[in-house]
Structures are given as structure tokens and as C-alpha cells.
Design an enzyme around this catalytic site. Structure first.
Site, PDB file in Angstrom:
ATOM      1  N   MET A 177       0.829  -1.202   0.000  1.00  0.00           N
ATOM      2  CA  MET A 177       0.000   0.000   0.000  1.00  0.00           C
ATOM      3  C   MET A 177       0.867   1.257   0.000  1.00  0.00           C
ATOM      4  O   MET A 177       0.696   2.149  -0.821  1.00  0.00           O
ATOM      5  CB  MET A 177      -0.925   0.001   1.215  1.00  0.00           C
ATOM      6  N   LEU A 274       8.836  -2.297  12.495  1.00  0.00           N
ATOM      7  CA  LEU A 274      10.166  -2.567  13.048  1.00  0.00           C
ATOM      8  C   LEU A 274      10.444  -1.640  14.236  1.00  0.00           C
ATOM      9  O   LEU A 274      10.439  -0.419  14.080  1.00  0.00           O
ATOM     10  CB  LEU A 274      11.231  -2.357  11.967  1.00  0.00           C
ATOM     11  N   CYS A 410      -9.713   3.595 -11.543  1.00  0.00           N
ATOM     12  CA  CYS A 410     -10.065   5.011 -11.632  1.00  0.00           C
ATOM     13  C   CYS A 410     -11.270   5.264 -10.737  1.00  0.00           C
ATOM     14  O   CYS A 410     -12.163   4.430 -10.637  1.00  0.00           O
ATOM     15  CB  CYS A 410     -10.312   5.473 -13.067  1.00  0.00           C
TER      16      CYS A 410
END
Length: 557
Positions: A177, A274, A410
Site C-alpha cells: 500500500m 520494526l 479510476c
């Protein structure tokens, strides 16, 4: 002991017109499931992970094989049920029913926590489906590019007079993402510095042309940013490092970006973030040996990360949460001001949702990029006055590399989605397209999600946490005849913080498909207009009246 989730095999979707299932309505989910695990698409395909920390396409490799076998054997009047990535039943329904119904990672609210989910996950009783991982309609990082682009463009309108030329955006995370951010920024005219701790993720974004350059030190990255912004040249750099360390250091140095956001996988404190001071190897080992220690360290690091974002916000830099729940974790860790800066939906996107406008996407089952280019032209033909959309399609063709099956996204809304779907179906019927098209969307859409820290944050009537709406959306899409329908929990923001639904419909060129397309692609976005009209948004009320929606308890009919 063998790990049932690890396999070195390589999965790629079939291409062309020869099918291995009994019809295109079952070949379509088969190909899209396989496409989710294509090594050019998935973040960690050997572990069945598509994106978003541990967002998987199937629970185990044995379950993947059973799903494939079930789809190949499924009749036109049967429906396959998939429970958290495991095929659990085939039932006789009817031709207009969905061929697949999927429920992923849903838990009774009191038990909807990462601790309980992880316990079930270890026992092999559950699977985290994210949004489009477990619903088999992930199209690679392109799937979020336009939404990120629209967000950055709107931020530019609100804060910088409509232009981001010479401006730069600071963010973290270059996963499935977050990897959309640098390209979306460049498309919007800005430069981007994205901090990422995994060198493989940086290399993946470079290889797929979502990122322009990489740097190993802050000094090197800032030299690039300063050079590009001075020249007014929109470019992006991925900086190898930990955002929880880099952002506070930038605050200390007085470095001032023009916009700040974040798309690290903070929704999953064990598998997604992390901790400060840890190596990747240490993190990976301790996720198995001491997950509680990982979670504690990651959550403390997230607090520091958000404190740095607040420092930018306090100095007047537009700062936004991009829906990974990092503010919530920081608040839980004692940072009371964590929600002082807004989420991207209430700040920039909600007016689009009020009109049912959201992430409409389609993929060419033929595997031929020309099928997508032909549909691009059809979109322009049917929506001749939407120059913003035309500009997006032109940029997408030029800049976006297809991952796996060729696909396009779109943002279009109520009244346009079904017109495009019917046109695509006719193109299949006439032979203009080489094979059927599937149309789907992200679960991040106007009527398909309840997520108080993201899509439904700060609703006008306070209904942020009401999750009846995605349930109704899934039920209506099932009744309308979508080819497959999914209902998930925890996508985007993690366990306990969201419920959401998805749908996909196959355009196979038949009259039956046309009838289903018209129903599904009208009803699906209409639920978004309905949901926002019910919350009291005038834009949605006006849209509902303009489109002739029958909303008796909302419009007072």
C-alpha cells in the site's frame, strides 16, 4: 515440522481464452486468486502473503489447492464458501447467486483483538485477509495509487493554492500500500521522501517504477530532495531506515517538509512495524520467539513516530494519518494528543464518498495489456467531460507498470460505474476485448466499510463505529448477483478497528452478465450515498435525490 504456509512454488494466473473451470464465472475468481500470489504482485508469495503485514490469499497451501480444485469443479448453480482462507462448503444456489462467498478474520467484538486473533492464527483456525488480499482482487500497488493521488492533489488545493510544484512530502512505508505514495506524489507534482526499513521493498518499488531513487543516509536523501524541489522536478527517493528514528532526527535538525503522512504497517505491531534500534534479522527472529517483546517495543516506537508527526503539525506542516491506526497505538501508549492531526478521509476524501465516488478497478483476464488500453479509451468516450479523470488515465498509462494481470483503477461514482460495466461487457460480447473483464474495488469505498480511525472517522452524526452499513452492502451485493462477495474484519487498521465488504463481478459478454452488472454496479455505490445521506451530509442527500434513490427513513419519503 513443515510450515503449511510456506512453499517455494511460483503461482501465476493463466492468460488467454482457454479455461480450466466450467465457465468464466468460476475461471474469473480462479485467475484472480492466482494473480494475488503472482511474484510480480504479492509482497511475500511463498508465505501466501499478498500485502499489508500478513494479509493472505489463502490460509495454507493445502487450502489454496482445495480452493483451486473446488473452483474448477464448481457448477453454474453452485456457490463455494470460504472461511478465513479455507474452502468449507459447496452449496447449490442459482445462476444469479455469487459463485464464491468469503468471510475473513471476523471475530465477535469482545474477542476482536490481535492477541486472540494471533492465538487462532497459530492454531490454523483463522487468516488475516486484509482488504483485497483475501478477497482476490488485489492488483498490485496501482490499487491505491489514485486514491493517494486524489488525496495529495486535494491537499495541494487546500494548502498550496492548487500546485505542489517545488513541494515535498515526507512519509514512511513502501509496502504494497505505502509503495503507491512516491508515484502518487510525483503524479500530483510533488517530490517524495519515503522512509522504509526493508531494502527488498525499496528494490521492489524501483523495479516496478513506483520509486525513482534510493538513498542510505538522510543527508543523501535530503540532497536529492533539495535539488529536485529547487528545479521544480517531481521525483521520489526511498530512504533505507526506520521512520521512528528518522522523523525525530529530522525534527531535531529543523528539516521542514511541505506535507507529512505515514503508511507503515503500524496496524500490526508484531508483524508490521520494526522497533527502534532493532535489525531486520532480530525482528524476524523475535516475532517467533518473543512476540510480546516485539509488540511492546514496536508500540513504544510508534509513539515516538507520532510525536515527531505532531511536531511537524505544530509547526504548521499539513500532517495526515493515512489509515494505518498509528495514532490509536500512540494514544494507547499515553500520547494524549495523538489525534490532533486528521485522517485523510475527513480531511480530503469524504465529499467524493458522499457521491458514491471511490476506487473502481478492473482486470483483463486475457492477460493482454491492449484490453486495458481499449477500456481506457472507452472510459474517456463515455465520460467526455471529466478532464481530471482523462488526465489520470493518461498518467496511469505512462507511469504505472502492470503487476500480474493488466489492470486499471479510476475513481468513478454512482451513475457511471454501471455504464462502464455494461460497456465493457458489450466489448467482450463483440470481441473487441480478447477475454472477459472482472470489475471490483477496494473495501475502502463509500458504503462498504466501518472504520472509526479511517474511512468513517469523524462522521457528522457520530456514527463512526456503526458497522451495519458494510454488512448491508455485502448482503445487497449478494442479492444483486455479484460474482464473488467478501466480508472482512480488521483490514487497514487492524483487529477490532474495522469491518468491511468487497465485491467483484465478471463481464463475460452475456445478457445474464449485463443484468447482473446493471444491478450490482448501481446498488454498490448507491449504498455509499445512502450511508452518507443518513449521516446528514448535504452532498449525499442532494446526490440521492438527483439519482432518484428511494431512502424512506432518510429522505422522509
Amino acid at each position: 515440522m513443515n510450515n503449511p504456509r510456506h512453499n517455494i512454488r511460483e503461482v501465476r494466473s493463466p492468460r488467454g481464452t482457454e479455461i480450466s473451470a466450467k465457465s468464466w464465472l468460476t475461471e474469473a475468481p480462479l485467475r484472480m486468486l492466482m494473480n494475488n500470489l503472482d511474484p510480480d504482485v504479492a509482497e511475500n508469495p511463498h508465505e501466501l502473503v499478498v500485502y499489508g503485514g500478513i494479509g493472505r490469499a489463502a490460509r495454507t497451501w493445502a487450502d489454496f489447492d482445495r480452493i483451486v480444485a473446488s473452483l474448477k469443479d464448481l457448477n453454474e448453480d453452485e456457490t463455494l464458501l470460504v472461511q478465513s482462507g479455507k474452502p468449507v462448503g459447496v452449496f447449490r444456489t442459482h445462476k444469479d447467486a455469487p459463485r464464491v462467498l468469503i468471510a475473513n478474520s471476523n471475530l465477535v467484538p469482545h474477542w476482536a483483538t490481535w492477541d486472540h486473533f494471533n492465538e487462532l492464527d497459530k492454531k490454523g483456525l483463522a487468516m488475516y485477509g486484509q482488504m483485497t488480499a483475501g478477497s482476490w482482487i488485489y492488483i498490485g500497488t496501482q490499487g491505491i495509487v489514485q486514491g493517494t493521488y486524489e488525496t495529495f492533489v486535494e491537499a495541494g488545493r487546500q494548502h498550496y493554492g492548487g500546485s505542489l510544484k517545488g513541494k515535498w512530502i515526507l512519509t514512511g512505508g513502501l509496502g504494497g500500500m505505502g509503495g503507491a505514495q512516491p508515484l502518487a506524489a510525483v503524479m500530483a507534482g510533488a517530490c517524495c521522501l519515503a522512509v522504509e526499513c526493508n531494502p527488498d521493498s525499496i528494490d521492489f518499488r524501483l523495479r516496478t517504477r513506483y520509486l525513482d531513487e534510493k538513498a542510505e543516509t538522510l543527508e543523501e536523501a535530503m540532497e536529492m530532495i533539495e535539488r529536485w524541489t529547487k528545479a521544480g522536478e517531481p521525483k521520489s527517493v526511498g530512504l533505507l531506515g526506520n521512520a521512528a528514528e528518522i522523523l525525530p532526527e529530522m525534527v531535531r535538525r529543523g528539516i521542514r517538509p511541505d506535507m507529512v503522512t505515514d503508511q507503515t504497517s503500524a496496524h500490526d505491531p508484531i508483524n508490521g512495524y520494526l522497533p527502534k534500534g532493532w535489525t531486520m534479522a532480530e525482528w524476524k527472529a523475535k516475532r517467533e520467539s518473543d512476540p510480546k517483546a516485539v509488540e511492546k517495543a514496536a508500540r513504544a516506537s510508534m509513539r515516538d513516530h507520532v510525536e515527531a508527526m505532531l511536531a511537524f503539525w505544530d509547526s504548521g506542516v499539513p500532517t495526515l494519518d493515512y489509515g494505518n491506526n498509528i495514532r490509536q497505538v500512540a494514544k494507547d501508549e499515553g500520547l494524549e494528543r495523538a489525534f490532533d492531526f486528521p485522517g485523510f478521509v475527513p480531511a480530503y476524501i469524504r465529499p467524493l464518498f458522499c457521491r458514491g465516488i471511490g476506487p473502481f478497478r478492473w482486470a483483463a483476464l486475457s492477460g493482454d495489456p491492449e484490453d486495458i488500453y481499449r477500456t481506457d479509451r472507452k472510459v474517456k468516450e463515455l465520460l467526455p467531460d471529466n478532464k481530471h479523470l482523462h488526465n489520470w488515465l493518461d498518467m496511469a498509462r505512462e507511469r504505472i507498470a502492470f503487476q500480474g494481470l493488466p489492470a486499471r483503477i479510476c475513481w468513478v461514482g454512482l451513475g457511471d460505474r454501471h455504464r462502464l460495466g455494461l460497456a465493457f461487457n458489450e466489448m467482450v460480447r463483440s470481441g473487441e476485448l480478447k477475454a472477459p473483464i472482472v470489475i471490483g474495488r477496494d473495501h475502502l469505498d463509500s458504503g462498504s466499510v466501518a472504520s472509526p480511525n479511517r474511512e468513517t472517522e469523524a462522521m457528522k452524526d457520530g456514527s463512526d463505529a456503526v458497522s451495519d452499513w458494510p454488512l448491508l452492502n455485502a448482503l445487497l451485493n449478494t442479492a444483486s448477483g455479484a460474482t464473488w462477495v467478501s466480508l472482512h474484519h480488521g483490514g487497514g487498521v487492524g483487529m477490532g478497528f474495522s469491518q468491511h465488504s468487497g465485491m467483484v463481478i465478471c463481464c463475460d459478454g452475456t445478457d445474464d452478465a449485463a443484468r447482473r452488472i446493471e444491478r450490482v454496479l448501481w446498488n454498490d455505490p448507491a449504498t455509499g450515498v445512502m450511508r452518507h445521506a443518513d449521516a446528514g451530509y448535504d452532498i449525499a442527500v442532494d446526490c440521492a435525490r438527483e439519482k432518484g434513490l428511494r431512502l424512506p427513513g432518510i429522505l422522509g419519503e
